[in-house]
Design a protein around this motif. Sequence first.
Motif, short mmCIF file in Angstrom:
data_model
loop_
_atom_site.label_atom_id
_atom_site.label_comp_id
_atom_site.label_asym_id
_atom_site.label_seq_id
_atom_site.Cartn_x
_atom_site.Cartn_y
_atom_site.Cartn_z
N VAL A 212 27.36 43.13 39.32
CA VAL A 212 28.50 43.02 38.95
C VAL A 212 29.70 43.92 39.35
CG1 VAL A 212 29.77 43.51 36.54
CG2 VAL A 212 27.43 42.89 36.61
N PHE A 213 30.70 43.12 39.80
CA PHE A 213 31.76 43.77 40.56
C PHE A 213 32.99 43.93 39.50
CE2 PHE A 213 29.32 44.19 43.94
CZ PHE A 213 29.91 44.83 45.12
N GLY A 214 33.55 45.00 39.42
CA GLY A 214 34.63 45.07 38.32
C GLY A 214 35.87 45.96 38.87
N ALA A 215 37.05 45.86 38.60
CA ALA A 215 38.06 46.64 38.80
C ALA A 215 39.45 46.43 38.20
CB ALA A 215 38.57 46.46 40.45
N VAL A 216 40.36 47.38 38.21
CA VAL A 216 41.72 47.32 37.65
C VAL A 216 42.05 45.80 37.94
CG1 VAL A 216 44.11 47.82 38.21
CG2 VAL A 216 42.34 49.62 37.69
#
Length: 342
Positions: A212-216
């Motif tokens: 899972v990759f997540g960011a602003v």
Amino acid sequence: MTVAEIGLGLQSDKRAGDYARLARRAEEHGFDVLSVFGDLMYQPPIFPLLEMAAATRRVRLGPACLNPYSAAPYEIAGQVAALDLASHGRAYLGLARGTWLGAVGIAQPRPLTALAEAVKVIHLLLAGDRDGFEGEMFRLAPGTALRYAVHRPRPPLLLGAWGPKGAALAGRIADELKVGGSANPAMVPVIRERVARGAAEVGRDPGEVGLVFGAVTVVDRDGAAARARARTEVAMYLAVVADLDPTAHVPADLLAGVKELVDAGRHEEAGRLIPGDLLDLFAFSGDPEHVAAQAQALIDAGVRRVEFGTPHGLTDDGGVELLGTAVLPLLDRSPGAAADGA
């Protein structure tokens, strides 16, 4: 074929009622997962998660992430059990070592041991196992058990980590590994290799662990305005996450300049120092087409879930609406199937 999921990550800084409204819209638009961050000094994630559980029927929900230092494992077990009951089996549990806890006087010794033992205690409690547990950091006396029924003995486990040791732990025990603060597809094979090391230790297929990759995230039809807002948001944590990405090669003088301005409370000025190519490694930002292209690159690299994080847009509702109506329809969610081991 494995189909990539799209998630929405929410900061727990809203009023009662806001979470339910945003959750309903996200579910209607086709989001798969709703996460609530467990950041220091914000509302505890369980409050917004329970509100969103009551407002939705399909999406998975969970905290990203709780930690075993500020909440004891038995309390974490109770929270995930409550969410799973309220959502009729749609909860996941997110755990990480936690950040900035020194500000409230909480030490974080031996984080890998703390996480592994916390997971063991949580799973024993949810399974109704009364045999007890004697660990190095946590224990359950024999006969200790939850005094209420649970919906499932083992909701999916997500660990939050960047480093080799944390990723290897995920390879041994987790269903998902979240790399928070990254939109960089070059990090996907790095993390996958780290997960594989841990999986090999227990004879596990590393493809069982979804990345899972997540960011602003800031999306708007005015792409320049969206990227300006994203620069301000990213400046606050760039000095933390940049050093964790061995592929980014961020100049030391740039990081020092950003940190100096952030420490002085001059976040907008700090953000203006961040060039566009660097911004794209640590945030999803711009017009819908640009944000979709960033997410697609991660899916193509083999990410199982892309998570669009706070603030989503120039306004909460506007960002969620634009992500749902103008970004999600552009995504082909199937390309990462082979990389996930399908």
